[in-house]
Design an enzyme around this catalytic site. Sequence first.
Site, PDB file in Angstrom:
ATOM      1  CE  LYS A 106      53.970  -3.227  -4.991  1.00 22.32           C
ATOM      2  NZ  LYS A 106      54.570  -4.017  -3.887  1.00 22.32           N
TER       3      LYS A 106
HETATM    4  P1  NAD Z   1      59.348   3.236   2.535  1.00 20.88           P
HETATM    5  O1  NAD Z   1      58.654   4.279   1.748  1.00 20.88           O
HETATM    6  O2  NAD Z   1      58.967   3.024   3.949  1.00 20.88           O
HETATM    7  O3  NAD Z   1      60.930   3.496   2.488  1.00 20.88           O
HETATM    8  C1  NAD Z   1      61.662   3.667   1.323  1.00 20.88           C
HETATM    9  C2  NAD Z   1      63.027   4.169   1.718  1.00 20.88           C
HETATM   10  O4  NAD Z   1      63.877   4.205   0.568  1.00 20.88           O
HETATM   11  C3  NAD Z   1      63.043   5.587   2.271  1.00 20.88           C
HETATM   12  O5  NAD Z   1      63.977   5.654   3.340  1.00 20.88           O
HETATM   13  C4  NAD Z   1      63.540   6.431   1.115  1.00 20.88           C
HETATM   14  O6  NAD Z   1      64.187   7.616   1.540  1.00 20.88           O
HETATM   15  C5  NAD Z   1      64.517   5.477   0.491  1.00 20.88           C
HETATM   16  N1  NAD Z   1      64.811   5.764  -0.898  1.00 20.88           N
HETATM   17  C6  NAD Z   1      63.978   6.169  -1.884  1.00 20.88           C
HETATM   18  N2  NAD Z   1      64.673   6.334  -3.026  1.00 20.88           N
HETATM   19  C7  NAD Z   1      65.953   5.999  -2.745  1.00 20.88           C
HETATM   20  C8  NAD Z   1      67.157   5.965  -3.503  1.00 20.88           C
HETATM   21  N3  NAD Z   1      67.157   6.304  -4.785  1.00 20.88           N
HETATM   22  N4  NAD Z   1      68.283   5.562  -2.873  1.00 20.88           N
HETATM   23  C9  NAD Z   1      68.271   5.228  -1.577  1.00 20.88           C
HETATM   24  N5  NAD Z   1      67.190   5.246  -0.811  1.00 20.88           N
HETATM   25  C10 NAD Z   1      66.051   5.641  -1.391  1.00 20.88           C
HETATM   26  O7  NAD Z   1      59.195   1.893   1.683  1.00 20.88           O
HETATM   27  P2  NAD Z   1      59.325   0.385   2.195  1.00 20.88           P
HETATM   28  O8  NAD Z   1      57.975  -0.129   2.474  1.00 20.88           O
HETATM   29  O9  NAD Z   1      60.407   0.301   3.210  1.00 20.88           O
HETATM   30  O10 NAD Z   1      59.777  -0.334   0.827  1.00 20.88           O
HETATM   31  C11 NAD Z   1      61.134  -0.444   0.438  1.00 20.88           C
HETATM   32  C12 NAD Z   1      61.257  -1.579  -0.562  1.00 20.88           C
HETATM   33  O11 NAD Z   1      60.815  -2.794   0.043  1.00 20.88           O
HETATM   34  C13 NAD Z   1      60.404  -1.439  -1.837  1.00 20.88           C
HETATM   35  O12 NAD Z   1      61.093  -2.043  -2.907  1.00 20.88           O
HETATM   36  C14 NAD Z   1      59.173  -2.254  -1.506  1.00 20.88           C
HETATM   37  O13 NAD Z   1      58.482  -2.706  -2.681  1.00 20.88           O
HETATM   38  C15 NAD Z   1      59.807  -3.380  -0.744  1.00 20.88           C
HETATM   39  N6  NAD Z   1      58.875  -4.144   0.111  1.00 20.88           N
HETATM   40  C16 NAD Z   1      58.172  -3.514   1.100  1.00 20.88           C
HETATM   41  C17 NAD Z   1      57.337  -4.258   1.906  1.00 20.88           C
HETATM   42  C18 NAD Z   1      56.593  -3.657   3.063  1.00 20.88           C
HETATM   43  O14 NAD Z   1      55.974  -4.419   3.824  1.00 20.88           O
HETATM   44  N7  NAD Z   1      56.628  -2.358   3.258  1.00 20.88           N
HETATM   45  C19 NAD Z   1      57.186  -5.632   1.685  1.00 20.88           C
HETATM   46  C20 NAD Z   1      57.923  -6.246   0.677  1.00 20.88           C
HETATM   47  C21 NAD Z   1      58.770  -5.472  -0.100  1.00 20.88           C
END
Ligand code: NAD
Length: 416
Positions: A106
């Site tokens: 990461k």
């Molecule tokens: P992103 O940046 O696209 O979206 C994050 C979202 O969370 C945004 O809508 C933001 O406004 C919201 N957010 C931030 N802080 C917040 C809070 N305190 N309360 C509520 N909402 C809040 O990110 P993403 O890629 O969608 O990632 C989201 C989660 O999924 C993370 O934990 C990431 O590690 C995990 N994840 C992502 C992927 C991927 O392919 N993108 C894969 C596996 C896991």
Amino acid sequence: MEKKPTPFDAVIKQLNIVAEKLKLDPSMVEKLKSPRRVIIVSVPIRMDDGRIKVFTGYRVQHDMTRGPYKGGIRYHPSVDLDEMKALATWMSWKAAVVDIPYGGAKGGIACNPKEMSRGELERLTRRYTAMLLDEIGPYKDVPAPDVYTNAQTMAWIMDTYSEFKGYLVPEVVTGKPIEVGGSEGRHEATGRGVAICAREGAKHLGVNMKGLGVVVQGFGKVGKAAAKLLHQMGCKIIAVSDSKGGIYDPDGLDLATVLEHKEKTGQLRGLEGAKEITNEELLELECDILIPAALENQITEANASRIRARMIVEGANGPSTPGAREILTKRGVFIVPDILANAGGVTVSYFEWIQNLHREHWTEEEVNRRLEEKMVKAFRDVLETSKKYGVDMATAAYVLGVKRIVDASEKLGLFP
Ligand code: NAD
């Protein structure tokens, strides 16, 4: 009351439980706890106003027993070494759960991308990449997007890396734009995997998806796609939120209108006809499926007893603390843990990497068909492990992931 554990505290706790179940040798546990390499870089860039600002960047490479390091890059003020170590460890276990040939890593930069211009973000990304040039690579460590990074960020990484090598190296990152070697289906792969897990979970509980009420925390790449696909499966999306707060309609939100409103105003609040709620209230809504898809440590011992979901499908990494999971499991809530539920992203990243290495481009149908196969198999493997060891789904996922790594590690032996 539980002291809010850090994400890496949670990792250690999970690993100790697994070690007991698998009767692991203490030296193996020590090896699994310690990331193989930790890289910390000071990244200086010129801001738009001419000042030079130095950001701290990280790349933690946890384990490469089963293949090259793989894991996202996060741009967020909360990024620190503890968080990076936890997320890198979960990546190793996740790749093993879906049985793809990767280890875990990461990376991230402590910054607030919302306050930075596109130019500043590009300079930050390129300088960070240049500083990691010898640490990443198609057979070494393959980054991907995470919170507040996207396909454009990956294109900058690929371009910077390629410029130094002197030839195009699309396979150095995944989650790229389609035009430069990205895979069809990657942008919604994680959300698709979440939706598949929710469907398999409902099947396991013997309930029909039609009309199930879904609540989604975090309306980013993962949350948006999961909401869309669950809606297509017949579920009712009753609440969604972003960092500024949430909106709620017990009769179901119209997703097209929600998307349009978010696009136009940059937030969810303020949508006509929907009730505004806080992120805390959203988590405690009565619903069939709760999908935390934002950040770590959202469901803790402090609010677990007030959660009224029947099933939780963890889109985010580490959204529930071990203590919270214990309370919820005792109350009969079925939890599909993060390293299974959100593994669709790394799975399609793996498909993207294969396509790049072979200079192929698969159709979206092909990608989705393979993803479906991998996710359903992983769900069943975890369910079977949970029955075999008499443990909940989260513990089962950790047992399965760690066991696959330990089995490979024992075959390889120890150098020298
Ligand atoms: P992103 O940046 O696209 O979206 C994050 C979202 O969370 C945004 O809508 C933001 O406004 C919201 N957010 C931030 N802080 C917040 C809070 N305190 N309360 C509520 N909402 C809040 O990110 P993403 O890629 O969608 O990632 C989201 C989660 O999924 C993370 O934990 C990431 O590690 C995990 N994840 C992502 C992927 C991927 O392919 N993108 C894969 C596996 C896991």
